[in-house]
Scaffold this motif. Structure first.
Motif, PDB file in Angstrom:
ATOM      1  N   GLU A   5     -50.484  29.286  76.018  1.00 27.07           N
ATOM      2  CA  GLU A   5     -49.090  29.359  76.433  1.00 27.07           C
ATOM      3  C   GLU A   5     -48.977  29.607  77.937  1.00 27.07           C
TER       4      GLU A   5
ATOM      5  N   LYS B  16     -49.570  26.689  80.522  1.00 27.13           N
ATOM      6  CA  LYS B  16     -48.496  25.711  80.740  1.00 27.13           C
ATOM      7  C   LYS B  16     -47.681  26.040  81.985  1.00 27.13           C
ATOM      8  N   ASN B  17     -47.683  27.309  82.376  1.00 25.03           N
ATOM      9  CA  ASN B  17     -46.870  27.742  83.504  1.00 25.03           C
ATOM     10  C   ASN B  17     -47.683  28.176  84.721  1.00 25.03           C
TER      11      ASN B  17
ATOM     12  N   CYS C  57     -54.454  26.083  84.921  1.00 26.18           N
ATOM     13  CA  CYS C  57     -54.621  24.773  84.272  1.00 26.18           C
ATOM     14  C   CYS C  57     -55.576  23.895  85.073  1.00 26.18           C
TER      15      CYS C  57
END
Length: 237
Positions: free
Chosen positions: A113, A116-117, A122
């Motif tokens: 989760e 993703k931000n 990432c």
């Protein structure tokens, strides 16, 4: 977290942007893993992922005839398993702890989760996945073209890097399992290295006495993988 463990001891965590690391810190827990402990079966989806500090996690492929083949060793340059975060869920390998030590543990769903931000998280995980492909590919090259002595020296150097110490617990049986050879063959080769003054070992402990000497007897595979991790993830801190 114990004061002697900090995120910079893991290369991926150390590479995060400071504000992203601060967001992740509350979700990290330091746990101790014991040598021989099984972390995952083939295809298993993990509830947690691990960022090693001073331990090593080995990946194996189990053959239909009951044999196994070592695929990769994961330490403080990476994590297990990046597939959990990048959407691949399980992997076709089983994982065991090769050398006892500590890891940063975080819930897989939480990290998925957050990735993703958190932009740098990432990006770093994608680069690590690319570097890992090089490691696995080079393992194939090494097994086909290099001597057992060279493979043993490479493995000892890898574990030396991941253990953060020149003295670490590593049995001949664990090395034999990873390299896919008889334990007696490892004992013979290790004996030669000890006679040359490169290592010492006693009751499952290995001590590196002459790292430069090990590097001279190692094949190029060690430097190929090391240089690729540096190219993609930067120098170790």
């Amino acid at each position: 977290m114990p004061h002697r463990h900090n995120p910079e001891q893991n290369r991926l965590l150390a590479a995060l942007h400071p504000h992203e690391l601060q967001e992740l810190l509350p979700h990290l827990q330091v746990v101790h893993l014991k040598a021989g402990e099984q972390l995952a079966e083939s295809g298993e989806r993990l509830s947690h992922v691990y960022f090693p500090i001073d331990s090593a996690i080995s990946l194996f492929y189990r053959l239909e005839n009951g044999g196994s083949a070592g695929v990769a060793v994961i330490g403080n340059e990476g994590m297990f398993s990046v597939a959990q975060v990048l959407g691949g869920a399980g992997i076709p390998y089983w994982a065991t702890v090769e050398t006892s030590g500590h890891v940063f543990q975080v819930a897989a769903d939480r990290l998925c989760e957050m990735s993703k931000n958190l932009t740098t998280l990432c990006d770093i995980l994608l680069l690590y996945a690319q570097a890992s492909l090089t490691q696995i590919a080079q393992t194939v090259v090494c097994e086909k073209h290099h001597s057992l002595r060279q493979q043993l020296c490479q493995h000892l150097l890898l574990i030396n890097d991941k253990s953060l110490s020149d003295d670490f617990r590593l049995t001949h049986e664990a090395i034999a399992n990873m390299l896919g050879v008889r334990r007696e063959s490892i004992t013979e080769e290790a004996g030669e290295l000890r006679e040359q003054g490169l290592i010492d070992y006693n009751r499952g402990h290995v001590k590196v006495l002459n790292r430069a000497g090990l590097e001279k007897q190692c094949c190029e595979c060690y430097s190929v993988v090391r240089d690729e991790f540096t190219r993609l993830l930067g120098n170790e801190r």
